[in-house]
Write a protein that holds these residues in place. Structure first.
Motif, PDB file in Angstrom:
ATOM      1  N   UNK A  59     -46.751  19.516 -37.803  1.00 52.91           N
ATOM      2  CA  UNK A  59     -46.300  20.067 -36.526  1.00 52.91           C
ATOM      3  C   UNK A  59     -46.901  19.303 -35.373  1.00 52.91           C
ATOM      4  N   UNK A  60     -46.271  19.427 -34.243  1.00 53.10           N
ATOM      5  CA  UNK A  60     -46.753  18.766 -33.048  1.00 53.10           C
ATOM      6  C   UNK A  60     -47.268  19.766 -32.033  1.00 53.10           C
ATOM      7  N   UNK A  61     -47.962  19.251 -31.042  1.00 50.74           N
ATOM      8  CA  UNK A  61     -48.430  20.054 -29.914  1.00 50.74           C
ATOM      9  C   UNK A  61     -48.528  19.119 -28.711  1.00 50.74           C
ATOM     10  N   UNK A 111     -38.332  16.107 -43.643  1.00 60.17           N
ATOM     11  CA  UNK A 111     -37.737  17.001 -42.647  1.00 60.17           C
ATOM     12  C   UNK A 111     -38.766  17.469 -41.631  1.00 60.17           C
ATOM     13  N   UNK A 112     -40.000  17.641 -42.055  1.00 65.44           N
ATOM     14  CA  UNK A 112     -41.033  18.091 -41.118  1.00 65.44           C
ATOM     15  C   UNK A 112     -41.303  17.032 -40.055  1.00 65.44           C
ATOM     16  N   UNK A 113     -41.304  15.769 -40.439  1.00 65.60           N
ATOM     17  CA  UNK A 113     -41.487  14.699 -39.461  1.00 65.60           C
ATOM     18  C   UNK A 113     -40.272  14.601 -38.535  1.00 65.60           C
ATOM     19  N   UNK A 124     -42.534   8.594 -36.083  1.00 66.13           N
ATOM     20  CA  UNK A 124     -43.185   8.372 -37.368  1.00 66.13           C
ATOM     21  C   UNK A 124     -42.723   7.033 -37.914  1.00 66.13           C
ATOM     22  N   UNK A 125     -43.585   6.025 -37.783  1.00 65.02           N
ATOM     23  CA  UNK A 125     -43.253   4.667 -38.203  1.00 65.02           C
ATOM     24  C   UNK A 125     -43.048   4.624 -39.710  1.00 65.02           C
ATOM     25  N   UNK A 129     -35.338   8.060 -42.086  1.00 71.50           N
ATOM     26  CA  UNK A 129     -34.184   8.509 -41.303  1.00 71.50           C
ATOM     27  C   UNK A 129     -34.660   9.360 -40.125  1.00 71.50           C
ATOM     28  N   UNK A 130     -35.359   8.742 -39.206  1.00 72.56           N
ATOM     29  CA  UNK A 130     -35.942   9.483 -38.085  1.00 72.56           C
ATOM     30  C   UNK A 130     -34.872   9.749 -37.028  1.00 72.56           C
ATOM     31  N   UNK A 131     -34.115  10.836 -37.229  1.00 76.21           N
ATOM     32  CA  UNK A 131     -33.077  11.259 -36.298  1.00 76.21           C
ATOM     33  C   UNK A 131     -33.289  12.736 -35.998  1.00 76.21           C
ATOM     34  N   UNK A 132     -32.620  13.216 -34.978  1.00 80.87           N
ATOM     35  CA  UNK A 132     -32.719  14.635 -34.631  1.00 80.87           C
ATOM     36  C   UNK A 132     -32.207  15.483 -35.788  1.00 80.87           C
ATOM     37  N   UNK A 133     -32.828  16.640 -35.966  1.00 83.15           N
ATOM     38  CA  UNK A 133     -32.460  17.492 -37.085  1.00 83.15           C
ATOM     39  C   UNK A 133     -31.935  18.858 -36.645  1.00 83.15           C
TER      40      UNK A 133
END
Length: 165
Positions: A59-61, A111-113, A124-125, A129-133
């Motif tokens: 998770x992010x903050x 999916x979490x990333x 996340x390097x 598949x770093x796209x909007x989810x």
């Protein structure tokens, strides 16, 4: 296994890369340098003593007032064998919120990333598949960042007297 034993083992291996640690509500929380996060999590999974085999959460903050450390990436990990939970935190600058993906360690990180990217803009390097989810692809902002006012100041249908202001 105690939190002290886990912390000691991690500090022996990563030393100065462990910047801070605390135990809010008994949950061992370790802050590590962002460039060492992947190495730490890979080691935790393969370590014969700790056996941290389960990724619970990524998770992010957003901490807009913490200059140079505005974005935080939280990893919640669990050793099912030792029944130990661990939170690993890494802080990133808002100008370049980039950290190495752990999808090669935990497949469930995919999916979490993507969710953390979608809501906080964390890059996340190496993610496959770093796209909007969850949000629309047309969004040009990250909705969980604290960059916008919570209310529309131009609203005329709301009388602040009734809201304690």
């Amino acid at each position: 296994m105690t939190n002290e034993a886990v912390l000691t083992r991690i500090q022996e291996k990563f030393g100065e890369a462990v910047r801070n640690h605390e135990e809010p509500y008994g949950l061992l929380t370790i802050e590590i340098q962002a460039d060492k996060t992947h190495d730490l999590i890979a080691w935790l999974k393969t370590d014969e003593v700790l056996k941290v085999s389960f990724l619970t959460l990524i998770g992010g903050a957003h901490f807009p007032n913490d200059k140079g450390r505005e974005i935080c990436v939280n990893y919640h990990l669990h050793s099912l064998v030792n029944n130990v939970r661990l939170r690993v935190r890494a802080f990133l600058p808002i100008e370049n919120p980039s950290i190495q993906s752990i999808t090669d360690i935990y497949v469930g990180a995919d999916w979490q990333e993507r969710e953390s990217y979608d809501f906080f803009g964390i890059i996340f390097e190496g993610h496959p598949n770093l796209t909007r989810i969850l949000n629309e692809d047309s969004m040009d902002y990250f909705p969980m960042r604290k960059e916008y006012h919570l209310e529309d100041a131009t609203r005329e249908d709301k009388d602040d007297r009734f809201f304690g202001r």
